[in-house]
Design a protein around this motif. Structure first.
Motif, PDB file in Angstrom:
ATOM      1  N   ASP A  51     -16.226  26.229   5.573  1.00  0.00           N
ATOM      2  CA  ASP A  51     -17.525  25.596   5.838  1.00  0.00           C
ATOM      3  C   ASP A  51     -17.388  24.236   6.514  1.00  0.00           C
ATOM      4  O   ASP A  51     -18.184  23.887   7.384  1.00  0.00           O
ATOM      5  CB  ASP A  51     -18.318  25.425   4.536  1.00  0.00           C
ATOM      6  CG  ASP A  51     -18.772  26.746   3.942  1.00  0.00           C
ATOM      7  OD1 ASP A  51     -18.685  27.790   4.635  1.00  0.00           O
ATOM      8  OD2 ASP A  51     -19.201  26.743   2.770  1.00  0.00           O
ATOM      9  N   TYR A  52     -16.395  23.462   6.096  1.00  0.00           N
ATOM     10  CA  TYR A  52     -16.240  22.101   6.615  1.00  0.00           C
ATOM     11  C   TYR A  52     -15.166  21.983   7.696  1.00  0.00           C
ATOM     12  O   TYR A  52     -14.898  20.887   8.175  1.00  0.00           O
ATOM     13  CB  TYR A  52     -15.934  21.133   5.461  1.00  0.00           C
ATOM     14  CG  TYR A  52     -17.141  20.888   4.588  1.00  0.00           C
ATOM     15  CD1 TYR A  52     -18.086  19.929   4.931  1.00  0.00           C
ATOM     16  CD2 TYR A  52     -17.349  21.634   3.436  1.00  0.00           C
ATOM     17  CE1 TYR A  52     -19.201  19.716   4.141  1.00  0.00           C
ATOM     18  CE2 TYR A  52     -18.460  21.428   2.636  1.00  0.00           C
ATOM     19  CZ  TYR A  52     -19.383  20.470   2.999  1.00  0.00           C
ATOM     20  OH  TYR A  52     -20.492  20.261   2.215  1.00  0.00           O
ATOM     21  N   LYS A  53     -14.545  23.097   8.052  1.00  0.00           N
ATOM     22  CA  LYS A  53     -13.495  23.092   9.078  1.00  0.00           C
ATOM     23  C   LYS A  53     -12.419  22.040   8.765  1.00  0.00           C
ATOM     24  O   LYS A  53     -12.080  21.187   9.583  1.00  0.00           O
ATOM     25  CB  LYS A  53     -14.098  22.869  10.461  1.00  0.00           C
ATOM     26  CG  LYS A  53     -15.068  23.969  10.865  1.00  0.00           C
ATOM     27  CD  LYS A  53     -15.747  23.662  12.173  1.00  0.00           C
ATOM     28  CE  LYS A  53     -16.691  24.743  12.622  1.00  0.00           C
ATOM     29  NZ  LYS A  53     -17.780  25.059  11.747  1.00  0.00           N
ATOM     30  N   VAL A  54     -11.908  22.149   7.559  1.00  0.00           N
ATOM     31  CA  VAL A  54     -10.935  21.185   7.040  1.00  0.00           C
ATOM     32  C   VAL A  54      -9.587  21.346   7.734  1.00  0.00           C
ATOM     33  O   VAL A  54      -9.149  22.461   8.010  1.00  0.00           O
ATOM     34  CB  VAL A  54     -10.789  21.380   5.510  1.00  0.00           C
ATOM     35  CG1 VAL A  54      -9.653  20.554   4.950  1.00  0.00           C
ATOM     36  CG2 VAL A  54     -12.097  21.041   4.824  1.00  0.00           C
ATOM     37  N   GLU A  55      -8.938  20.209   7.988  1.00  0.00           N
ATOM     38  CA  GLU A  55      -7.636  20.218   8.646  1.00  0.00           C
ATOM     39  C   GLU A  55      -6.519  19.638   7.789  1.00  0.00           C
ATOM     40  O   GLU A  55      -5.355  19.675   8.184  1.00  0.00           O
ATOM     41  CB  GLU A  55      -7.720  19.446   9.964  1.00  0.00           C
ATOM     42  CG  GLU A  55      -8.669  20.094  10.966  1.00  0.00           C
ATOM     43  CD  GLU A  55      -8.761  19.321  12.267  1.00  0.00           C
ATOM     44  OE1 GLU A  55      -7.768  18.680  12.653  1.00  0.00           O
ATOM     45  OE2 GLU A  55      -9.833  19.358  12.885  1.00  0.00           O
ATOM     46  N   LYS A  56      -6.877  19.096   6.613  1.00  0.00           N
ATOM     47  CA  LYS A  56      -5.857  18.488   5.755  1.00  0.00           C
ATOM     48  C   LYS A  56      -6.408  18.348   4.341  1.00  0.00           C
ATOM     49  O   LYS A  56      -7.613  18.227   4.144  1.00  0.00           O
ATOM     50  CB  LYS A  56      -5.490  17.097   6.284  1.00  0.00           C
ATOM     51  CG  LYS A  56      -4.396  16.399   5.502  1.00  0.00           C
ATOM     52  CD  LYS A  56      -4.209  14.949   5.924  1.00  0.00           C
ATOM     53  CE  LYS A  56      -3.628  14.827   7.296  1.00  0.00           C
ATOM     54  NZ  LYS A  56      -3.316  13.422   7.651  1.00  0.00           N
ATOM     55  N   PHE A  57      -5.488  18.346   3.377  1.00  0.00           N
ATOM     56  CA  PHE A  57      -5.824  18.076   1.981  1.00  0.00           C
ATOM     57  C   PHE A  57      -5.156  16.779   1.539  1.00  0.00           C
ATOM     58  O   PHE A  57      -4.040  16.478   1.965  1.00  0.00           O
ATOM     59  CB  PHE A  57      -5.296  19.185   1.058  1.00  0.00           C
ATOM     60  CG  PHE A  57      -6.001  20.496   1.181  1.00  0.00           C
ATOM     61  CD1 PHE A  57      -7.206  20.727   0.541  1.00  0.00           C
ATOM     62  CD2 PHE A  57      -5.441  21.523   1.927  1.00  0.00           C
ATOM     63  CE1 PHE A  57      -7.842  21.951   0.641  1.00  0.00           C
ATOM     64  CE2 PHE A  57      -6.066  22.750   2.035  1.00  0.00           C
ATOM     65  CZ  PHE A  57      -7.271  22.961   1.392  1.00  0.00           C
ATOM     66  N   VAL A  58      -5.830  16.061   0.659  1.00  0.00           N
ATOM     67  CA  VAL A  58      -5.234  14.920  -0.031  1.00  0.00           C
ATOM     68  C   VAL A  58      -5.404  15.189  -1.521  1.00  0.00           C
ATOM     69  O   VAL A  58      -6.523  15.363  -2.004  1.00  0.00           O
ATOM     70  CB  VAL A  58      -5.911  13.589   0.349  1.00  0.00           C
ATOM     71  CG1 VAL A  58      -5.367  12.453  -0.508  1.00  0.00           C
ATOM     72  CG2 VAL A  58      -5.704  13.292   1.821  1.00  0.00           C
ATOM     73  N   VAL A  59      -4.287  15.247  -2.223  1.00  0.00           N
ATOM     74  CA  VAL A  59      -4.292  15.536  -3.654  1.00  0.00           C
ATOM     75  C   VAL A  59      -3.921  14.264  -4.403  1.00  0.00           C
ATOM     76  O   VAL A  59      -2.931  13.605  -4.073  1.00  0.00           O
ATOM     77  CB  VAL A  59      -3.285  16.666  -3.989  1.00  0.00           C
ATOM     78  CG1 VAL A  59      -3.238  16.925  -5.489  1.00  0.00           C
ATOM     79  CG2 VAL A  59      -3.639  17.939  -3.232  1.00  0.00           C
ATOM     80  N   GLY A  60      -4.713  13.929  -5.404  1.00  0.00           N
ATOM     81  CA  GLY A  60      -4.428  12.754  -6.217  1.00  0.00           C
ATOM     82  C   GLY A  60      -3.225  12.972  -7.114  1.00  0.00           C
ATOM     83  O   GLY A  60      -3.059  14.048  -7.690  1.00  0.00           O
ATOM     84  N   LEU A  61      -2.373  11.950  -7.202  1.00  0.00           N
ATOM     85  CA  LEU A  61      -1.213  11.992  -8.099  1.00  0.00           C
ATOM     86  C   LEU A  61      -1.451  11.027  -9.254  1.00  0.00           C
ATOM     87  O   LEU A  61      -1.480   9.815  -9.052  1.00  0.00           O
ATOM     88  CB  LEU A  61       0.067  11.578  -7.368  1.00  0.00           C
ATOM     89  CG  LEU A  61       0.759  12.603  -6.505  1.00  0.00           C
ATOM     90  CD1 LEU A  61       2.076  12.037  -5.981  1.00  0.00           C
ATOM     91  CD2 LEU A  61       1.009  13.892  -7.237  1.00  0.00           C
ATOM     92  N   PHE A  87      -3.368  27.981   2.631  1.00  0.00           N
ATOM     93  CA  PHE A  87      -4.222  27.599   3.757  1.00  0.00           C
ATOM     94  C   PHE A  87      -3.450  27.178   5.001  1.00  0.00           C
ATOM     95  O   PHE A  87      -4.054  26.959   6.044  1.00  0.00           O
ATOM     96  CB  PHE A  87      -5.180  26.482   3.327  1.00  0.00           C
ATOM     97  CG  PHE A  87      -6.076  26.887   2.191  1.00  0.00           C
ATOM     98  CD1 PHE A  87      -7.116  27.776   2.389  1.00  0.00           C
ATOM     99  CD2 PHE A  87      -5.864  26.403   0.912  1.00  0.00           C
ATOM    100  CE1 PHE A  87      -7.939  28.165   1.343  1.00  0.00           C
ATOM    101  CE2 PHE A  87      -6.680  26.782  -0.145  1.00  0.00           C
ATOM    102  CZ  PHE A  87      -7.720  27.671   0.074  1.00  0.00           C
ATOM    103  N   ASP A  88      -2.141  27.041   4.879  1.00  0.00           N
ATOM    104  CA  ASP A  88      -1.304  26.621   5.999  1.00  0.00           C
ATOM    105  C   ASP A  88      -1.841  25.337   6.638  1.00  0.00           C
ATOM    106  O   ASP A  88      -1.956  25.218   7.853  1.00  0.00           O
ATOM    107  CB  ASP A  88      -1.191  27.740   7.042  1.00  0.00           C
ATOM    108  CG  ASP A  88      -0.066  27.481   8.036  1.00  0.00           C
ATOM    109  OD1 ASP A  88       0.931  26.834   7.651  1.00  0.00           O
ATOM    110  OD2 ASP A  88      -0.198  27.904   9.202  1.00  0.00           O
ATOM    111  N   LEU A  89      -2.205  24.393   5.760  1.00  0.00           N
ATOM    112  CA  LEU A  89      -2.692  23.083   6.195  1.00  0.00           C
ATOM    113  C   LEU A  89      -1.826  22.010   5.547  1.00  0.00           C
ATOM    114  O   LEU A  89      -1.286  22.213   4.460  1.00  0.00           O
ATOM    115  CB  LEU A  89      -4.152  22.880   5.763  1.00  0.00           C
ATOM    116  CG  LEU A  89      -5.200  23.751   6.445  1.00  0.00           C
ATOM    117  CD1 LEU A  89      -6.557  23.562   5.777  1.00  0.00           C
ATOM    118  CD2 LEU A  89      -5.288  23.434   7.927  1.00  0.00           C
TER     119      LEU A  89
END
Length: 139
Positions: A51-61, A87-89
């Motif tokens: 839906d948002y055409k996401v290109e990257k994830f940021v995960v909190g540590l 997701f191969d992102l």
């Protein structure tokens, strides 16, 4: 480029998304998960990526205050590894120390939100803070 920020817990994943230019983060939702049953909300995450055409994830540590890693850091890294495979992102990590505390303080002091209502939004707000901290660091 849109980025999704994630606050991964044992029962929920808070989700935030950046604006298309990558300047601001907005809280989206909280995805229920169940680590014990192996339910991690990947189907819903796939919908959001599309839906948002996401290109990257940021995960909190969630590092400890003395900068050591505990079991929740390992769980967040495992979640990040899995979404990278699915997701191969690209997946990046952002120190999230005190973001939940900061989110709770904002809800109490600035919005006067009751304890019951805070539980329903705190993970989403924490994800927003994680992503905004990442965006601020990048620009």
């Amino acid at each position: 480029m849109r980025i999704i920020g994630l606050d991964v817990g044992s029962k929920t994943v808070g989700v935030a998304v950046s604006d298309p230019l990558g300047f601001t983060a907005q809280g989206l939702e909280i995805i229920p998960i169940n680590e014990a049953k192996g339910e991690f909300g990947f189907d819903r995450l796939a919908d959001l990526v599309k839906d948002y055409k996401v290109e990257k994830f940021v995960v909190g540590l969630p590092k400890n205050m003395n900068n050591t890693s505990g079991p929740r850091v390992e769980a967040s890294q495992a979640y990040g590894k899995k979404i990278k495979e699915l997701f191969d992102l690209p997946v990046e990590y952002q120190d999230e120390r005190l973001t939940t505390v900061q989110a709770e303080r904002m809800l109490v002091e600035q919005a006067d939100v009751s304890r019951g209502k805070r539980k329903k939004v705190i993970d989403k707000l924490a994800a927003q803070l994680i992503l905004q901290n990442y965006l601020d660091r990048m620009f």
